[in-house]
Design an enzyme around this catalytic site. Structure first.
Site, short mmCIF file in Angstrom:
data_model
loop_
_atom_site.label_atom_id
_atom_site.label_comp_id
_atom_site.label_asym_id
_atom_site.label_seq_id
_atom_site.Cartn_x
_atom_site.Cartn_y
_atom_site.Cartn_z
N ASP A 165 0.91 -1.32 -0.44
CA ASP A 165 -0.30 0.33 -0.27
C ASP A 165 0.72 1.22 -0.10
O ASP A 165 0.65 2.44 0.69
CB ASP A 165 -0.52 -0.02 1.33
N GLN A 276 -3.83 -5.10 6.17
CA GLN A 276 -3.16 -3.83 6.78
C GLN A 276 -4.08 -4.56 8.35
O GLN A 276 -5.43 -3.84 8.20
CB GLN A 276 -3.34 -2.48 6.59
N ARG A 306 2.31 13.79 10.66
CA ARG A 306 1.22 13.41 9.46
C ARG A 306 0.78 12.37 9.95
O ARG A 306 0.73 10.56 9.39
CB ARG A 306 1.46 12.74 8.16
N ASP A 308 -1.91 9.32 9.53
CA ASP A 308 -2.78 8.45 8.98
C ASP A 308 -3.49 8.13 9.41
O ASP A 308 -3.98 7.52 10.18
CB ASP A 308 -1.52 7.30 8.88
N GLU A 350 -4.73 13.98 8.32
CA GLU A 350 -4.64 13.74 7.28
C GLU A 350 -6.11 12.41 7.72
O GLU A 350 -6.80 11.61 8.39
CB GLU A 350 -4.08 11.63 6.75
N HIS A 414 -1.04 11.46 -3.21
CA HIS A 414 -0.81 9.85 -3.24
C HIS A 414 -1.92 9.62 -3.14
O HIS A 414 -1.91 8.75 -4.48
CB HIS A 414 0.94 9.76 -2.49
N ASP A 415 -2.86 10.28 -2.75
CA ASP A 415 -4.37 8.58 -2.81
C ASP A 415 -5.16 10.19 -3.81
O ASP A 415 -4.22 11.26 -4.45
CB ASP A 415 -4.49 9.50 -1.45
N ARG A 539 -4.40 4.15 -7.52
CA ARG A 539 -3.56 5.88 -6.97
C ARG A 539 -2.05 5.81 -8.19
O ARG A 539 -1.03 6.64 -8.31
CB ARG A 539 -3.33 5.56 -5.98
C1 GLC Z 1 -3.93 6.82 4.25
C2 GLC Z 1 -2.99 7.03 3.14
C3 GLC Z 1 -3.92 5.72 2.03
C4 GLC Z 1 -3.43 4.33 2.43
C5 GLC Z 1 -4.19 4.39 3.74
C6 GLC Z 1 -4.32 3.25 4.53
O1 GLC Z 1 -5.78 7.43 3.65
O2 GLC Z 1 -2.73 8.40 3.03
O3 GLC Z 1 -2.21 6.03 0.60
O4 GLC Z 1 -3.40 3.13 1.45
O5 GLC Z 1 -4.50 5.63 5.10
O6 GLC Z 1 -3.05 4.19 5.12
C1 GLC Z 2 -7.98 7.39 3.88
C2 GLC Z 2 -9.27 8.09 2.96
C3 GLC Z 2 -10.07 8.18 1.96
C4 GLC Z 2 -9.08 7.54 0.75
C5 GLC Z 2 -7.67 7.07 2.24
C6 GLC Z 2 -7.02 6.07 1.01
O1 GLC Z 2 -8.82 6.98 3.98
O2 GLC Z 2 -10.46 8.67 3.90
O3 GLC Z 2 -10.45 9.13 1.39
O4 GLC Z 2 -9.31 7.14 -0.29
O5 GLC Z 2 -7.87 6.72 2.10
O6 GLC Z 2 -7.34 6.02 -0.57
#
Ligand code: GLC
Ligand code: GLC
Length: 668
Positions: A165, A276, A306, A308, A350, A414-415, A539
């Site tokens: 991921d 995960q 950050r 997460d 985030e 990155h998302d 992504r």
């Molecule tokens: C956050 C990250 C995303 C990841 C998710 C699970 O949203 O930005 O890239 O997939 O968490 O860790």
């Molecule tokens: C987080 C965000 C979600 C995003 C994902 C990773 O959970 O809440 O909107 O799409 O991470 O892509």
């Protein structure tokens, strides 16, 4: 004597005094004092260090106690964990490298440093940008040339084999992925960045670990202590009950939120990918264990963590298990501990959720800075519709933050992009939110007639019709399409669209954050499908490998075609950043919208101390005008100069903006 029931003691703003725990907090600290003393003595701790720690402990203890008591006060072993947590904090301060302690002392007196106009951020994947941490050190000049003072490295710790991921499935928080380097390389990079005046940001991936993390392995071997680190169920009874109220985050990975584990013959809570595993924070041992990892990470020289996936860290039956009050309590407890042991460390949240929820994570006591996903999504919305009504409506009541906090404004990361705007904001303008999201999805996947965008669906949910969008800034803004059809006018328009969005991100208030590659207009990279570990996650289309050949084009006087486009984007981006950093009006968060009477324009005024700047941006592909009188009234002047082009404007006539033009107006 514990007087009150811990449940419902606090709800965010209630102070410990109001919660009535001041006596219990004091007494507990008195009882713990000899343990702390013994710890200092055993480590022969310097008097001055003990003293500094003690002062901060005195400042924050009551609040910390109340937070932990709310989460864990009913546990039979609460006092044990309290002691462990206190000693963990003391050890973190004692082990903290001296340069970081210097920074701590400095920033205690300069708590708003991150709200400066001089802060400009960039984010990157180490391997995609420059192979490894050692090599990345060589790019510091590049960051300086671009104007960056804040660097976010995507997760770089040891990960599971195969799909990880994008680094978010961490198997060891204390070692760097060997492909990227070592902890020593990380420390070295952090220290070089510090010398260059660039702050370093890393993720604290604390909602889940990888399924091959040591804790998960102990759980798999049947150790109940570690099984309690996660949410593990022998049958579907509880998972089914939870599922009734849960959302699916990665519906194309797996239906539901639980994954069957053959070895344990059990179901494991996995909000994201099946590998995960969500951590169980109702267990104070998990809190303490992750606290140690947090201190370890920050001790490598990290300025900002950050946080997460903050929305998901607390679960409660019968709720959607997102944004629960205890999630805030938990983060505030981490934050207090940072104030005590690593006081210069800041948190960035985030939370890519509904705007009402996003803002709840932002406060000096919780996360001092936060992604601004609402602005991000609505900038793209305005670009698609050519109108700013929904953007203005949202900004009018959603941009303000508490003092001593800041937004992190970004266009791409990155998302994916999710259309997280508020349905009621849309309804107030007569926009049907469901239909509008369908339109935006069609538009950004290039399926809507006349769309300039080349995006790719992410996590399309066939049941709900929901989807999110993947794609780079340049591809979503039309450059890919323009190059495809070889249309010069369209190329020009796409560049202007990118600069329009950047111009707003850099001026609207907060920390602007580029996803590196944007400064080159990098296009989607469809080759990710060739890598089996990436193929299932679109992504990756917007996480291309940096093509350094572009940099050489800068020196190429005869560059033409594609080459000159890159140079122009880079130079314009550089200019925008340098100009931002020269304008004190762009410090802080204060932003007031200016009514232009033109639905295609976004205008706002930034005021900081005695400095003022008016921004006007045209989201239409046609010229648009605004009445000079309005500008005179708001800007308190008759003549203005655009800080980006030095062009002057009088207010006696209409001010005309070209297609997608942005003006940063200073009174002259
Ligand atoms: C956050 C990250 C995303 C990841 C998710 C699970 O949203 O930005 O890239 O997939 O968490 O860790
Ligand atoms: C987080 C965000 C979600 C995003 C994902 C990773 O959970 O809440 O909107 O799409 O991470 O892509």
């Amino acid at each position: 004597m514990i007087r009150s029931n811990p449940k419902g003691l606090r709800n965010g703003s209630i102070t410990p005094r109001a919660s009535g725990l001041s006596y219990e907090a004091d007494l507990s600290l008195k009882r713990l004092a000899p343990r702390l003393q013994a710890f200092w003595d055993a480590h022969d701790a310097d008097e001055e260090l003990r003293h500094e720690f003690g002062l901060r402990l005195a400042d924050h203890w009551e609040e910390l106690f109340a937070l932990l008591f709310e989460l864990y006060g009913t546990r039979y072993d609460f006092f044990f964990h309290l002691e462990q947590i206190l000693l963990t904090a003391a050890a973190a301060w004692l082990d903290r490298p001296e340069p970081l302690r210097e920074l701590d002392r400095h920033r205690i007196n300069e708590p708003d440093w991150f709200t400066s106009e001089k802060i400009v951020g960039g984010a990157l994947y180490v391997d995609l940008f420059s192979e490894n941490l050692g090599k990345l050190t060589e790019s510091i000049d590049y960051f300086k040339e671009l104007g960056l003072t804040y660097l976010h490295l995507m997760p770089l710790f040891a990960v599971r084999p195969g799909d990880n991921d994008g680094g978010y499935a961490i198997s060891n928080y204390r070692s760097v992925d060997p492909r990227l380097g070592t902890i020593e390389d990380l420390r070295n990079l952090a220290s070089e960045l510090r010398k260059a005046g660039i702050v370093l940001v890393l993720d604290f991936v604390f909602n889940h670990t990888s399924d091959d993390h040591e804790w998960a392995k102990h759980a798999q071997s049947g150790d109940p202590e570690y099984q309690n680190f996660y949410y593990i169920y022998p049958n579907r009874e509880l998972p089914d009950q939870y599922e009734r109220t849960l959302r699916e985050i990665f519906p194309t990975v797996r239906r539901g939120n639980f994954t069957w584990h053959d070895g344990m013959q059990s179901w494991v809570w996995t909000t994201f990918n099946s590998f995960q595993w969500d951590l169980n924070y109702s267990n104070p041992a998990v809190f303490r264990a992750m606290l140690e990892e947090m201190f370890f990470i920050s001790s490598t020289g990290i300025d900002i963590l950050r946080l997460d996936a903050v929305a998901f860290v607390w679960k409660q039956m019968g709720t959607n298990c997102e944004n629960l009050p205890q999630a805030h309590t938990l983060i505030q407890a981490f934050s207090r501990l940072a104030r005590i042991a690593t006081p210069s460390l800041l948190f960035k949240s985030e939370a890519i959720v509904h705007p009402d929820d996003v803002v709840k994570y932002v406060s000096p006591e919780e996360c001092q800075i936060s992604y601004n996903p609402t602005l991000m999504a609505l900038l793209w919305e305005s670009l698609a519709t050519r109108e700013t009504r929904l953007l203005c409506r949202s900004l009018s009541h959603r941009h303000k933050l508490p003092p001593h906090t800041a937004w992190v404004n970004y266009l791409r990361c990155h998302d994916d992009i999710g259309w997280t705007f508020d349905d009621a904001d849309a309804a107030a303008l007569g926009i049907n939110a469901y239909d509008h999201r369908q339109f935006l999805n069609l538009f950004y996947t290039g399926q809507f007639k006349g769309s300039f965008a080349r995006g790719v669906p992410f996590q399309e949910n066939v049941q709900t019709g929901d989807m999110r969008i993947a794609g780079t800034l340049a591809s979503l803004a039309g450059l890919e399409h323009a190059i495809e059809v070889g249309d010069e006018h369209e190329k020009e328009m796409s560049i202007r669209r990118m600069l329009l969005l950047q111009g707003i991100s850099l001026s609207i208030g907060g920390i602007p954050l580029l996803y590196l590659g944007e400064e080159w207009g990098m296009l989607n990279d469809y080759d990710f499908v060739k890598d089996p570990a990436k193929a299932g996650d679109t992504r990756w289309v917007h996480r291309p490998k940096m093509q350094w050949e572009f940099l050489h084009e800068l020196d190429d006087k005869i560059a033409s075609g594609d080459g000159s486009i890159r140079t122009r984007i880079f130079r314009s981006q550089q200019k925008l950043i340098a100009t931002r950093k020269s304008l004190p009006a762009l410090a802080g968060q204060n932003m007031e919208l200016v009514a232009t009477g033109n639905v295609h324009l976004l205008s706002f005024i930034r005021i900081h101390e005695s400095h003022r700047l008016i921004v006007i941006a045209n989201f239409s592909d046609q010229p648009q005008s605004v009445d000079g009188n309005r500008l005179r009234t708001v800007g308190l002047g008759r003549f203005f100069q655009d800080a980006l082009t030095d062009r002057e404007f009088g207010t006696s006539a209409d001010i005309v903006l070209e297609a997608y033009e942005t003006l940063w107006l200073l009174r002259v």
